[in-house]
Write an enzyme that holds these catalytic residues in place. Structure first.
Site, PDB file in Angstrom:
ATOM      1  CG  HIS A 180      -2.042  -0.842   1.268  1.00 43.46           C
ATOM      2  ND1 HIS A 180      -1.954  -2.193   1.110  1.00 43.46           N
ATOM      3  CD2 HIS A 180      -3.364  -0.561   1.410  1.00 43.46           C
ATOM      4  CE1 HIS A 180      -3.181  -2.711   1.160  1.00 43.46           C
ATOM      5  NE2 HIS A 180      -4.061  -1.743   1.334  1.00 43.46           N
ATOM      6  CD  GLU A 233      -5.663   4.197   1.885  1.00 43.72           C
ATOM      7  OE1 GLU A 233      -4.750   3.509   2.372  1.00 43.72           O
ATOM      8  OE2 GLU A 233      -6.870   3.962   2.092  1.00 43.72           O
ATOM      9  CG  ASP A 261      -9.424  -0.750   0.505  1.00 43.87           C
ATOM     10  OD1 ASP A 261      -8.688  -1.712   0.783  1.00 43.87           O
ATOM     11  OD2 ASP A 261      -9.185   0.405   0.898  1.00 43.87           O
ATOM     12  CG  ASP A 262     -11.341  -2.965   3.789  1.00 47.46           C
ATOM     13  OD1 ASP A 262     -10.942  -4.144   3.803  1.00 47.46           O
ATOM     14  OD2 ASP A 262     -10.590  -1.985   3.966  1.00 47.46           O
TER      15      ASP A 262
END
Ligand SMILES: [Zn+2]
Length: 345
Positions: A206, A209, A287-288
């Site tokens: 990651h 972000e 993502d989630d």
């Protein structure tokens, strides 16, 4: 008689073949399953998870990120046994298929599941077995990215990387790094990523972000990233975008997540168009979905309705997701052919 041109029917983005490269394990759970499992195991969920609407999150400050992580941990705590893991993976695969995803790379930090599942190795083997079965029953190709946690010690990441490469030919295709990217330095994890890359895994940490373009550069320079989780803030740096475009490094861009976590204020602020026009390959991701309220196809829908992507451009986004995946060549070819058919259909 005059021929009246008929407007083409709107193509359904759920029928557009695509690959999903940014989905977290617990985060893929259906909200109804979360409630059911919590009930079964006597887990008391906070209002934010039990109300049926996605929680309000603001992760751009540390407190907000901590709250997000706490909710994620609570949700994870309902996954207690083999049946729960199998159900989660099966339902995720069914939801992928419904959204037109022919290939899924799901991300998991097995350390967080290990205590309840008999240790790290049993946890990984259980997940890989569940993935194989779900893949067979749904027709969606599924592989795993093992992700280390940035909040833990780099030595833990190395242990995980060594473990991950042992399963390189059994369903693990990549190595990730998640959690708050403002903490510590990417290069603290360079050895773990070197182990993963030497073992044939894709490095997909990651970055870009919560932190800006420099965090994406760190992923490239220090971790040898072949793909970037999010990376969306590369849009703030034209030279970095050029580098990503030249090297064809795919950014796993998750528009709904970005807005839910406050990375961008409004859906129209997510710089999809800037990245696309700069030639940065993207793979849209959810993502989630458990916490952000929308799954894969909705990310493509928002590219269309919020960012004005034409069907030809949506098809190109889908192609980019497929090219950025670790799917075998024959699977890629089939998905790309499906994208072309979607466009002419
Ligand atoms: Zn993520």
């Amino acid at each position: 008689m005059e021929q009246v041109p008929t407007a083409p029917a709107v193509r359904d983005v759920r029928l557009l073949p695509k690959a999903h490269l940014h989905l977290h394990f617990t985060g893929s759970m259906r909200p109804a399953t979360l409630l059911e499992l919590a009930d079964r195991h006597g887990v008391h969920l906070p209002e934010a998870l039990s109300s049926g609407t996605p929680p309000k999150l603001r992760a751009t400050d540390e407190r907000g990120w901590f709250r997000f992580q706490r909710l994620y941990d609570m949700a994870r705590s309902v996954l207690r046994d083999e049946n729960d893991i199998r159900r989660l993976v099966q339902e995720a695969a069914e939801d992928e298929r419904a959204d037109g995803s022919g290939w899924l790379e799901i991300q998991v930090d097995p350390t967080s599941y290990a205590p309840r599942l008999g240790g790290l190795i049993p946890a990984i083997e259980l997940i890989l077995g569940a993935v194989q079965d779900a893949s067979r029953s749904t027709g969606v190709g599924i592989r795993i990215l093992i992700a280390a946690n940035r909040m833990k010690h780099p030595l833990d990441a190395r242990t995980l990387a060594r473990l991950a490469i042992r399963y390189a030919d059994r369903g693990v295709v990549g190595f990730g790094l998640s959690n708050d990217e403002r903490r510590g330095m990417a290069r603290d994890f360079d050895r773990a990523f070197a182990i993963a890359r030497d073992g044939g895994l894709l490095a997909a940490p990651h970055g870009g972000e919560l932190a800006g373009p420099s965090s994406v550069r760190d992923c490239l320079d220090d971790l040898g990233a072949g793909r970037i989780g999010h990376g969306v803030r590369a849009a703030e740096d034209p030279r970095l975008m050029q580098r990503l475009a030249d090297r064809q490094i795919t950014c796993e861009v998750c528009p709904a997540s970005n807005v839910a976590l406050g990375v961008y204020e409004k859906p129209e602020d997510v710089p999809l168009r800037t990245l696309f026009d700069a030639g940065v390959p993207m793979a849209l991701g959810a993502d989630d979905p458990l916490l952000f309220g929308s799954r894969l196809a909705e990310q493509y829908q928002s590219a269309r309705t919020v960012h004005g992507f034409s069907d030809a451009e949506l098809a190109e986004l889908a192609r980019q997701s497929v090219r950025g995946s670790r799917a075998p060549e024959d699977v890629k070819k089939e998905l790309l052919a499906g994208v072309d058919s979607w466009l002419v259909g």
